[in-house]
Motif scaffolding. Structure first.
Motif, PDB file in Angstrom:
ATOM      1  N   CYS A 263     -39.523 -40.457 -21.460  1.00 15.49           N
ATOM      2  CA  CYS A 263     -40.800 -39.805 -21.167  1.00 15.49           C
ATOM      3  C   CYS A 263     -40.553 -38.345 -20.773  1.00 15.49           C
ATOM      4  O   CYS A 263     -39.451 -37.992 -20.351  1.00 15.49           O
ATOM      5  CB  CYS A 263     -41.567 -40.569 -20.092  1.00 15.49           C
ATOM      6  SG  CYS A 263     -41.102 -40.143 -18.413  1.00 15.49           S
ATOM      7  N   PRO A 264     -41.561 -37.499 -20.924  1.00  8.45           N
ATOM      8  CA  PRO A 264     -41.352 -36.070 -20.644  1.00  8.45           C
ATOM      9  C   PRO A 264     -41.269 -35.762 -19.148  1.00  8.45           C
ATOM     10  O   PRO A 264     -40.939 -34.642 -18.774  1.00  8.45           O
ATOM     11  CB  PRO A 264     -42.573 -35.408 -21.275  1.00  8.45           C
ATOM     12  CG  PRO A 264     -43.618 -36.465 -21.272  1.00  8.45           C
ATOM     13  CD  PRO A 264     -42.906 -37.773 -21.451  1.00  8.45           C
ATOM     14  N   THR A 265     -41.557 -36.753 -18.320  1.00 12.91           N
ATOM     15  CA  THR A 265     -41.688 -36.645 -16.851  1.00 12.91           C
ATOM     16  C   THR A 265     -42.951 -35.866 -16.469  1.00 12.91           C
ATOM     17  O   THR A 265     -43.462 -35.056 -17.257  1.00 12.91           O
ATOM     18  CB  THR A 265     -40.469 -36.030 -16.109  1.00 12.91           C
ATOM     19  OG1 THR A 265     -40.531 -34.625 -16.208  1.00 12.91           O
ATOM     20  CG2 THR A 265     -39.151 -36.582 -16.624  1.00 12.91           C
ATOM     21  N   CYS A 266     -43.424 -36.133 -15.282  1.00 15.19           N
ATOM     22  CA  CYS A 266     -44.559 -35.399 -14.719  1.00 15.19           C
ATOM     23  C   CYS A 266     -44.504 -35.565 -13.209  1.00 15.19           C
ATOM     24  O   CYS A 266     -43.508 -36.065 -12.679  1.00 15.19           O
ATOM     25  CB  CYS A 266     -45.886 -35.910 -15.304  1.00 15.19           C
ATOM     26  SG  CYS A 266     -46.286 -37.574 -14.736  1.00 15.19           S
ATOM     27  N   ARG A 268     -45.582 -37.696 -11.350  1.00 14.74           N
ATOM     28  CA  ARG A 268     -45.414 -39.075 -10.881  1.00 14.74           C
ATOM     29  C   ARG A 268     -43.951 -39.487 -10.822  1.00 14.74           C
ATOM     30  O   ARG A 268     -43.613 -40.471 -10.178  1.00 14.74           O
ATOM     31  CB  ARG A 268     -46.125 -40.041 -11.829  1.00 14.74           C
ATOM     32  CG  ARG A 268     -47.612 -39.940 -11.802  1.00 14.74           C
ATOM     33  CD  ARG A 268     -48.210 -40.940 -12.802  1.00 14.74           C
ATOM     34  NE  ARG A 268     -49.623 -40.659 -12.989  1.00 14.74           N
ATOM     35  CZ  ARG A 268     -50.571 -41.105 -12.171  1.00 14.74           C
ATOM     36  NH1 ARG A 268     -50.261 -41.857 -11.148  1.00 14.74           N
ATOM     37  NH2 ARG A 268     -51.820 -40.790 -12.386  1.00 14.74           N
ATOM     38  N   CYS A 269     -43.103 -38.778 -11.530  1.00 13.57           N
ATOM     39  CA  CYS A 269     -41.700 -39.184 -11.643  1.00 13.57           C
ATOM     40  C   CYS A 269     -40.953 -38.873 -10.340  1.00 13.57           C
ATOM     41  O   CYS A 269     -41.032 -37.754  -9.833  1.00 13.57           O
ATOM     42  CB  CYS A 269     -41.058 -38.433 -12.810  1.00 13.57           C
ATOM     43  SG  CYS A 269     -39.395 -38.968 -13.138  1.00 13.57           S
ATOM     44  N   MET A 299     -37.835 -44.351 -18.780  1.00 10.02           N
ATOM     45  CA  MET A 299     -39.194 -43.963 -18.417  1.00 10.02           C
ATOM     46  C   MET A 299     -39.320 -43.676 -16.930  1.00 10.02           C
ATOM     47  O   MET A 299     -38.715 -44.365 -16.099  1.00 10.02           O
ATOM     48  CB  MET A 299     -40.163 -45.078 -18.815  1.00 10.02           C
ATOM     49  CG  MET A 299     -40.124 -45.439 -20.293  1.00 10.02           C
ATOM     50  SD  MET A 299     -40.683 -44.106 -21.390  1.00 10.02           S
ATOM     51  CE  MET A 299     -42.413 -43.996 -20.977  1.00 10.02           C
ATOM     52  N   GLY A 300     -40.133 -42.677 -16.605  1.00 11.17           N
ATOM     53  CA  GLY A 300     -40.172 -42.165 -15.248  1.00 11.17           C
ATOM     54  C   GLY A 300     -41.016 -42.910 -14.233  1.00 11.17           C
ATOM     55  O   GLY A 300     -40.814 -42.740 -13.029  1.00 11.17           O
ATOM     56  N   CYS A 301     -41.997 -43.715 -14.670  1.00  9.42           N
ATOM     57  CA  CYS A 301     -42.827 -44.399 -13.666  1.00  9.42           C
ATOM     58  C   CYS A 301     -43.504 -45.619 -14.253  1.00  9.42           C
ATOM     59  O   CYS A 301     -43.300 -45.958 -15.421  1.00  9.42           O
ATOM     60  CB  CYS A 301     -43.853 -43.435 -13.071  1.00  9.42           C
ATOM     61  SG  CYS A 301     -45.318 -43.248 -14.102  1.00  9.42           S
ATOM     62  N   VAL A 303     -46.554 -46.069 -15.076  1.00  9.36           N
ATOM     63  CA  VAL A 303     -47.724 -45.891 -15.950  1.00  9.36           C
ATOM     64  C   VAL A 303     -47.430 -46.404 -17.371  1.00  9.36           C
ATOM     65  O   VAL A 303     -48.083 -47.309 -17.873  1.00  9.36           O
ATOM     66  CB  VAL A 303     -48.191 -44.408 -15.984  1.00  9.36           C
ATOM     67  CG1 VAL A 303     -49.298 -44.214 -17.002  1.00  9.36           C
ATOM     68  CG2 VAL A 303     -48.659 -43.968 -14.610  1.00  9.36           C
ATOM     69  N   ASN A 304     -46.413 -45.771 -18.013  1.00  7.89           N
ATOM     70  CA  ASN A 304     -46.057 -46.218 -19.364  1.00  7.89           C
ATOM     71  C   ASN A 304     -44.694 -46.892 -19.398  1.00  7.89           C
ATOM     72  O   ASN A 304     -44.284 -47.406 -20.432  1.00  7.89           O
ATOM     73  CB  ASN A 304     -45.999 -45.015 -20.326  1.00  7.89           C
ATOM     74  CG  ASN A 304     -47.338 -44.341 -20.474  1.00  7.89           C
ATOM     75  OD1 ASN A 304     -48.350 -45.008 -20.639  1.00  7.89           O
ATOM     76  ND2 ASN A 304     -47.351 -43.030 -20.380  1.00  7.89           N
ATOM     77  N   GLY A 305     -43.969 -46.806 -18.285  1.00 11.00           N
ATOM     78  CA  GLY A 305     -42.586 -47.269 -18.244  1.00 11.00           C
ATOM     79  C   GLY A 305     -42.371 -48.718 -18.663  1.00 11.00           C
ATOM     80  O   GLY A 305     -41.657 -48.982 -19.639  1.00 11.00           O
TER      81      GLY A 305
HETATM   82 FE1  SF4 Z   1     -45.269 -39.191 -16.034  1.00 11.91          FE
HETATM   83 FE2  SF4 Z   1     -44.843 -41.770 -15.739  1.00 11.91          FE
HETATM   84 FE3  SF4 Z   1     -45.684 -40.837 -18.116  1.00 11.91          FE
HETATM   85 FE4  SF4 Z   1     -43.212 -40.353 -17.314  1.00 11.91          FE
HETATM   86  S1  SF4 Z   1     -44.099 -42.363 -17.750  1.00 11.91           S
HETATM   87  S2  SF4 Z   1     -44.658 -38.867 -18.137  1.00 11.91           S
HETATM   88  S3  SF4 Z   1     -43.471 -40.120 -15.112  1.00 11.91           S
HETATM   89  S4  SF4 Z   1     -46.807 -40.823 -16.192  1.00 11.91           S
END
Ligand code: SF4
Length: 352
Positions: A263-266, A268-269, A299-301, A303-305
């Protein structure tokens, strides 16, 4: 699975080009061909990166004669790039070229073309007829659809090949304009069963060139059009090969080992996902075969992880300082951020 456009097969020094065979990767040496040592050294680097056919510029009889020395020191087929002077094609064949590339925009005299067909026919050396938008004078009048002009001038040129029953032909219709290039290849696909060498010409420096090439080549490959590809970049030629591999991998045309989706991170990561992904990519090269397909999600969190990690062969979905490792859709363990790469690799090593 891509349904390839059905083509005849052309054998270029042992590499088969056509719909029955994998889409092959080409590049071009950027050295002066007369400098045998520099050219061989560049080609060997390209080979190591995964280049399967290589082209060199033949500007002079001396360059044509250098081909025999270069060929003895490399292990992939060698293609002579010929413009303006048909005699350079004849000399290149004499010196062992595995394929000749000619440009209809600057070898226009059919008597000259006839001589090239004679020699290539006798030695079973294939010819790529490579139309380039920049060298077709018909394009410069501004009248008419550019893709139509490229296709009609190519079809006219191919008449002599048909009359002479010369079938070892590969076609390319390269434009620096992605839309024109795609249109030209699509139109030509309805006109013949010759295999296609696909590329976007003069694509530019790597940051823009990779995007242009990926769109142009990728769209065509997804439609089943393209039997060998070259990514043309203003820069290091090894980058052309790596980009070509990534395009083929992305459209599902070939496997080149593990593929990481991250994931591109945001905001939430809560882990250093960039470092983790880079480390995983580096370590994977050591532990996993580069010819076996494997999809890994990082994946960073939440949400989609979990969704992405569940859908991949293996993956990790992070929360605060910890990550859930997935294997074949199931959570197999939860680990600390610091141990994530080693733990994920251990799961992969056990077998996914
Ligand atoms: Fe942000 Fe989570 Fe999506 Fe990664 S998976 S971009 S941390 S919302």
């Amino acid at each position: 699975m891509i349904k390839r456009r059905v083509t005849r097969t052309v054998d270029v020094g042992g590499v088969k080009i056509g719909s029955e065979y994998p889409v092959s990767i080409q590049s071009m040496a950027k050295t002066d061909t007369v400098d045998v040592e520099a050219t061989v050294s560049e080609i060997v680097r390209l080979e190591k990166a995964g280049c399967e056919l290589v082209r060199v510029a033949v500007k002079t009889p001396e360059a044509a004669r250098a081909l025999s020395q270069i060929k003895g020191k490399i292990s992939i087929p060698l293609i002579a790039d010929i413009h303006f002077d048909y005699k350079l094609a004849l000399e290149s064949v004499k010196n062992g070229a595995d394929k000749i590339r000619i440009n209809p925009g600057n070898i226009r005299d059919l008597k000259d073309l006839d001589k090239i067909i004679d020699v290539c026919g006798e030695k079973r050396v294939p010819i790529r007829v490579g139309v380039n938008s920049g060298s077709l004078t018909e394009m410069h009048t501004g009248a008419g659809n550019p893709a139509d002009i490229m296709v009609s001038s190519l079809l006219k040129y191919l008449e002599l090949f048909r009359t002479r029953r010369f079938k070892d032909v590969v076609i390319s219709l390269k434009s620096s304009n992605v839309r024109v290039g795609i249109d030209a290849y699509r139109k030509m696909a309805n006109e013949c069963d010759y295999p296609f060498h696909v590329g976007i010409t003069a694509a530019g420096l790597p940051d823009e060139g990779i995007v242009r090439s990926s769109i142009g080549i990728g769209v065509l490959l997804l439609e089943g059009i393209g039997d060998t590809i070259r990514v043309s970049l203003t820069g290091e030629p090894v980058g052309e090969v790596l980009s070509a591999k990534n395009i083929l991998k992305t459209v599902g045309a070939r496997n080149f080992g593990p593929e990481i989706i991250a994931c591109p991170t945001c905001g939430r990561c809560q882990v250093d996902l960039v470092s983790i992904t880079k480390k995983l990519q580096k370590e994977l090269k050591k532990v996993y075969g580069q010819d076996k397909p494997l999809l890994i999600a990082v994946m960073g969190c939440e949400v989609n992880g979990p969704g992405e990690a569940e859908g991949a062969d293996a993956g990790i979905a992070f929360g605060k300082g910890k990550g859930a490792i997935f294997c074949k859709g199931e959570i197999v363990k939860t680990v600390d951020e610091d141990a994530a790469v080693e733990e994920l690799l251990a799961v992969i090593r056990k077998g996914v």
